[in-house]
Write an enzyme that holds these catalytic residues in place. Structure first.
Site, mmCIF file in Angstrom:
data_model
loop_
_atom_site.group_PDB
_atom_site.id
_atom_site.type_symbol
_atom_site.label_atom_id
_atom_site.label_comp_id
_atom_site.label_asym_id
_atom_site.label_seq_id
_atom_site.Cartn_x
_atom_site.Cartn_y
_atom_site.Cartn_z
ATOM 1 N N TYR A 84 0.634 -1.073 -0.224
ATOM 2 C CA TYR A 84 -0.262 0.592 -0.311
ATOM 3 C C TYR A 84 0.734 1.170 0.163
ATOM 4 C CZ TYR A 84 -4.211 2.717 0.800
ATOM 5 O OH TYR A 84 -5.553 2.984 0.491
ATOM 6 N N LYS A 94 -3.088 8.785 2.786
ATOM 7 C CA LYS A 94 -4.573 8.113 3.938
ATOM 8 C C LYS A 94 -4.235 8.438 5.418
ATOM 9 C CE LYS A 94 -7.292 5.585 0.785
ATOM 10 N NZ LYS A 94 -7.907 7.207 0.290
HETATM 11 P P1 NAD Z 1 -12.515 3.497 -8.604
HETATM 12 O O1 NAD Z 1 -11.132 3.481 -9.400
HETATM 13 O O2 NAD Z 1 -13.434 3.306 -8.937
HETATM 14 O O3 NAD Z 1 -12.088 5.151 -8.056
HETATM 15 C C1 NAD Z 1 -11.053 6.338 -7.545
HETATM 16 C C2 NAD Z 1 -11.888 7.527 -8.314
HETATM 17 O O4 NAD Z 1 -10.334 8.454 -8.825
HETATM 18 C C3 NAD Z 1 -12.014 7.419 -9.605
HETATM 19 O O5 NAD Z 1 -13.187 7.581 -9.833
HETATM 20 C C4 NAD Z 1 -11.204 8.315 -10.272
HETATM 21 O O6 NAD Z 1 -11.406 8.698 -11.883
HETATM 22 C C5 NAD Z 1 -10.663 9.425 -9.488
HETATM 23 N N1 NAD Z 1 -9.893 10.061 -10.103
HETATM 24 C C6 NAD Z 1 -8.679 9.826 -9.899
HETATM 25 N N2 NAD Z 1 -7.627 11.062 -9.925
HETATM 26 C C7 NAD Z 1 -7.863 12.118 -9.890
HETATM 27 C C8 NAD Z 1 -8.490 13.144 -10.516
HETATM 28 N N3 NAD Z 1 -6.855 13.915 -10.674
HETATM 29 N N4 NAD Z 1 -9.123 14.199 -10.581
HETATM 30 C C9 NAD Z 1 -10.257 13.386 -9.565
HETATM 31 N N5 NAD Z 1 -10.499 11.690 -9.891
HETATM 32 C C10 NAD Z 1 -9.365 11.569 -9.612
HETATM 33 O O7 NAD Z 1 -11.869 3.394 -7.306
HETATM 34 P P2 NAD Z 1 -12.437 3.067 -5.242
HETATM 35 O O8 NAD Z 1 -11.632 2.165 -5.024
HETATM 36 O O9 NAD Z 1 -13.767 3.033 -5.788
HETATM 37 O O10 NAD Z 1 -12.268 4.349 -4.756
HETATM 38 C C11 NAD Z 1 -12.707 5.238 -4.420
HETATM 39 C C12 NAD Z 1 -12.056 5.657 -2.989
HETATM 40 O O11 NAD Z 1 -11.818 4.868 -1.949
HETATM 41 C C13 NAD Z 1 -10.627 5.872 -3.072
HETATM 42 O O12 NAD Z 1 -9.863 6.743 -1.987
HETATM 43 C C14 NAD Z 1 -9.808 5.132 -2.240
HETATM 44 O O13 NAD Z 1 -8.441 5.254 -1.681
HETATM 45 C C15 NAD Z 1 -10.532 4.289 -1.617
HETATM 46 N N6 NAD Z 1 -10.381 3.151 -0.451
HETATM 47 C C16 NAD Z 1 -11.508 1.919 -1.099
HETATM 48 C C17 NAD Z 1 -10.642 0.748 -1.039
HETATM 49 C C18 NAD Z 1 -11.126 -1.014 -2.121
HETATM 50 O O14 NAD Z 1 -10.558 -1.000 -1.742
HETATM 51 N N7 NAD Z 1 -11.331 -0.078 -3.365
HETATM 52 C C19 NAD Z 1 -10.613 0.759 0.224
HETATM 53 C C20 NAD Z 1 -10.862 1.775 1.312
HETATM 54 C C21 NAD Z 1 -10.982 3.040 0.594
#
Ligand code: NAD
Length: 258
Positions: A158, A165
């Site tokens: 990570y 984070k």
């Molecule tokens: P995802 O890929 O669906 O979403 C990530 C989003 O970030 C995308 O829509 C992308 O377009 C956007 N993004 C990236 N760079 C950008 C920029 N410069 N400007 C605007 N938007 C931008 O993946 P996800 O897993 O749904 O991620 C969403 C959030 O959840 C993130 O913060 C991620 O760290 C967090 N998260 C994810 C998990 C997991 O296991 N998937 C667990 C905990 C937290």
């Protein structure tokens, strides 16, 4: 009753039907919120088309390009909200990015530019969007961001995103302290691992998911809609006494010592 009727909610971070933001948008819509959706624009307009088709059933009243590395797009997003909605009640910050190279291998080899990009997009953007939302949240509001256990524990691969984070979770506390007197609440949801576009860039994510399925008290991972339910709760009056918190929605994995 969880009721978001009459609330204007801006949702960032929908890329496809696996996105956590998509789960959140569906639950906010179900609770009656009026939605504005932003997407990350690309040169050929593919993302705009894909996200527009996906969100159409939720009837968003705003659909705007917003790359958080682009100050003009951020300004224009919030100007449009001011002109068309007059006020904002809910901001969902659900985005992050780090180069795939920096999400496996040795953390000590993270490049300066990789470090800066990850922190700029994944952490600073919450500060900037909250600053832009503040003057529009004239009747109070709720800001929700997404974090992961890798921000408090060293989780293999990570790496730089863990640092991002950790900064994000601390930003939640500073923002909550600043915005509380205006009745704006700021919280984070720490979601368990879910298969999405972003998580697929993290080395060994499938192993992590299988590990959670074996060890978490609920013996499974969580869904985007479960995260969406918690987000809806955090955006509603049912959570009116909660701010500055990190809420774990991870099937209980965080409490385990293995
Ligand atoms: P995802 O890929 O669906 O979403 C990530 C989003 O970030 C995308 O829509 C992308 O377009 C956007 N993004 C990236 N760079 C950008 C920029 N410069 N400007 C605007 N938007 C931008 O993946 P996800 O897993 O749904 O991620 C969403 C959030 O959840 C993130 O913060 C991620 O760290 C967090 N998260 C994810 C998990 C997991 O296991 N998937 C667990 C905990 C937290």
């Amino acid at each position: 009753m969880l009721n978001l009727t009459g609330k204007n909610a801006l949702v960032t971070g929908i890329a496809n039907n696996r996105s956590i933001a998509w789960g959140i948008a569906q639950q906010l819509h179900k609770a009656g919120a009026n939605l504005g959706i932003t997407y990350l624009p690309d040169e050929r307009g593919k993302m705009e088309k894909k996200v527009a088709e996906l969100v159409e059933p939720l009837n968003p009243s705003l659909f705007l390009p917003c790359n958080v590395q682009n100050d003009e797009q951020i300004q224009s997003t919030f100007e449009t909200i001011r002109n068309q909605w007059g006020k904002l009640d809910i901001l969902i910050h659900c985005l992050a990015f780090a180069s795939k190279d920096d999400l496996s291998g040795d953390f000590s080899q993270t490049s300066r530019s990789g470090f800066n990009t990850a922190l700029e997009i994944s952490t600073y953007s919450l500060v900037q969007l909250s600053g832009a939302a503040k003057p529009l949240m004239t009747e109070g509001g709720s800001i929700v961001t997404l974090t992961y256990l890798g921000g408090v524990r060293a989780i293999p691969n990570y790496n730089v995103m863990g640092v991002a984070k950790a900064g994000l979770e601390m930003s939640v506390r500073y923002l909550a302290a600043e915005l509380g007197p205006q009745n704006i609440r700021v919280n984070a949801i720490s979601a368990g691992p879910i298969r999405t576009l972003a998580s697929s860039a993290v080395g060994g994510i499938l192993d992590m998911i299988h590990h959670v399925e074996e060890v978490a008290p609920l013996r499974r991972t969580v869904t985007q809609l479960e995260v969406g339910n918690t987000a809806a709760f955090l955006c509603s009056d049912l959570s009116s006494g909660i701010t500055g918190q990190v809420l774990y929605v991870d099937a209980g994995y965080e409490i385990m010592g293995m």
